[in-house]
Structures are given as C-alpha cells and as structure tokens.
Design a protein around this motif. Sequence first.
Motif, mmCIF file in Angstrom:
data_model
loop_
_atom_site.group_PDB
_atom_site.id
_atom_site.type_symbol
_atom_site.label_atom_id
_atom_site.label_comp_id
_atom_site.label_asym_id
_atom_site.label_seq_id
_atom_site.Cartn_x
_atom_site.Cartn_y
_atom_site.Cartn_z
ATOM 1 N N GLN A 45 2.338 71.742 22.906
ATOM 2 C CA GLN A 45 3.457 72.140 22.047
ATOM 3 C C GLN A 45 4.782 71.573 22.547
ATOM 4 O O GLN A 45 5.629 71.153 21.761
ATOM 5 C CB GLN A 45 3.558 73.664 21.980
ATOM 6 N N LYS A 46 4.979 71.570 23.863
ATOM 7 C CA LYS A 46 6.282 71.241 24.436
ATOM 8 C C LYS A 46 6.512 69.741 24.638
ATOM 9 O O LYS A 46 7.571 69.342 25.103
ATOM 10 C CB LYS A 46 6.449 71.964 25.777
ATOM 11 N N LYS A 47 5.549 68.928 24.346
ATOM 12 C CA LYS A 47 5.711 67.472 24.297
ATOM 13 C C LYS A 47 6.314 66.894 25.582
ATOM 14 O O LYS A 47 7.322 66.167 25.557
ATOM 15 C CB LYS A 47 6.542 67.060 23.074
ATOM 16 N N SER A 89 9.588 69.544 21.077
ATOM 17 C CA SER A 89 8.588 70.565 20.751
ATOM 18 C C SER A 89 7.980 70.288 19.384
ATOM 19 O O SER A 89 8.631 69.738 18.500
ATOM 20 C CB SER A 89 9.246 71.944 20.750
ATOM 21 N N CYS A 113 15.046 70.469 31.084
ATOM 22 C CA CYS A 113 14.224 71.236 30.149
ATOM 23 C C CYS A 113 13.582 72.388 30.908
ATOM 24 O O CYS A 113 13.068 72.191 32.016
ATOM 25 C CB CYS A 113 13.142 70.358 29.506
ATOM 26 N N ALA A 144 10.575 74.870 30.393
ATOM 27 C CA ALA A 144 9.418 75.138 29.531
ATOM 28 C C ALA A 144 8.136 74.971 30.326
ATOM 29 O O ALA A 144 8.103 74.291 31.351
ATOM 30 C CB ALA A 144 9.406 74.177 28.333
ATOM 31 N N PRO A 191 14.099 79.451 20.185
ATOM 32 C CA PRO A 191 13.845 79.414 21.633
ATOM 33 C C PRO A 191 14.950 80.096 22.451
ATOM 34 O O PRO A 191 16.132 79.784 22.307
ATOM 35 C CB PRO A 191 13.804 77.909 21.952
ATOM 36 N N TRP A 210 12.477 68.902 34.865
ATOM 37 C CA TRP A 210 11.650 69.842 34.108
ATOM 38 C C TRP A 210 11.328 71.015 35.032
ATOM 39 O O TRP A 210 10.794 70.829 36.123
ATOM 40 C CB TRP A 210 10.362 69.168 33.645
ATOM 41 N N GLU A 263 8.560 75.889 17.033
ATOM 42 C CA GLU A 263 9.306 76.928 17.732
ATOM 43 C C GLU A 263 9.643 78.044 16.749
ATOM 44 O O GLU A 263 9.591 77.853 15.529
ATOM 45 C CB GLU A 263 10.625 76.376 18.312
ATOM 46 N N LEU A 279 14.950 69.840 24.423
ATOM 47 C CA LEU A 279 13.737 70.612 24.166
ATOM 48 C C LEU A 279 12.895 69.902 23.114
ATOM 49 O O LEU A 279 13.018 70.172 21.922
ATOM 50 C CB LEU A 279 14.095 72.025 23.700
#
Length: 210
Positions: A61-63, A118, A54, A56, A124, A81, A121, A116
């Motif tokens: 938001q991005k969990k 989330s 991932c 990010a 993305p 990540w 979004e 991803l």
Amino acid sequence: DVDCMRAEGIEGNVELIYNGVIDHTQNDSLIKQNPFIKEQLEKIRQQYKHVIMCLARISPQKKFDLFVDIAKQKPEYGFVWIGNKNEVKDLPSNVFCLGEAFEAHQYLKYADLFILPSNYEGLPISLLEALSYGVPVVASAVGGITEVLDGTNGYAVGNTIQEFVEKIDVILEDKEAFDKMKQNARKSYSDRFTIVKMVNIYIAVYKDIL
C-alpha cells in the motif's frame, strides 16, 4: 466516503468530521527520543541539502518502491523512512531506513518535506502531524489527501516519479516559496485539524442528537 454514501442514496444523518491530531510541537521535548535515530538524523541533516521524510510501515500500500525511485532522481537530498520493521538492504546511498520508532512524529522536526506515496488512504494521521510541525507535504492523490493539500501547504499528485519530483522541486528550490509553504502548512493544521476542533465538532453532533 461521504460522496460514496450519497451515490448509494445515503444522505440523512451523515456528518463529516475530519481527523485531528494533538499539537506535539508544544511538548515534544518531553518525549524520549531513540538515540540511534536522533544521531542518524543529525548526521543526515549535515550531509544533505534537505531531508525528505516518510513515516509509514513498509507494505505494498505504501509504495516504498516509488519512494526509492524518487530518491534516485534527487541524490542531493537525504530520504528518510521511519517505520520499517526489518532491515532494508541494497538502498541508494541517499536513502535511510531507520526502523520502527515510538512517537515517530517527533522526528518530523528534522524534516524539510514530508512525502507519502500510497495506493489508498483514508485521512492519514502522519500527514496531519507533518502539517502540525510546519512541514509541507507531497502525497498521492488518494482518499482524503486531496481534501487537505491545496497547493499552499503541499500537493496531492499522481503515483509517478515525475509528478512527485516536480512538486518536490517546486517546494524546495525557491527559499521564499518554501518558507511561505511552511507557514501555510502550520496554519492549515491550526485552522482545520487540531484535536480540539475535532472534539468540538463531535460534541456539537452529540448535542444536536440529544
């Protein structure tokens, strides 16, 4: 977004233009890699059957918590990540947070699958970059993601551990299906999300106005 505008009665002079991204696969060898990240990714690839990535920032938001919970269910895979600003401690042994990176898309070539999670979004860029590298995607069914992932190049799913894990298994556990989905990922990018396609549609809109 277009549907929301229509619901408000805004229908005239509206044009939907999807994001496009540069095809970095043609020149990513010219981009300077971070030696630490490169070394870590090469080690992870040797250690695990597959690498799931991932790109990010870490934010509500991005969990990130969901990312970790998914990783706990699949200890045979390495979960990477890239994008965390600060050090993240107390992670499962198969989760690796490698920090922020310049031109982070270049590390997608080390990934077998992009995920991803989330809460919301638009469309993305990181998802489109993954497709450009021929990397299938499993992402939350929010925003424009459902307009990109159609079951041939990846899956848009609910924000649950079970749904993510189920689709990860579908993609990675059958080599023939996995190879086909990689081809479809690249094709979906080439057909719909190149920078040239996006620019040409903008030019067409400007010419139509003029």
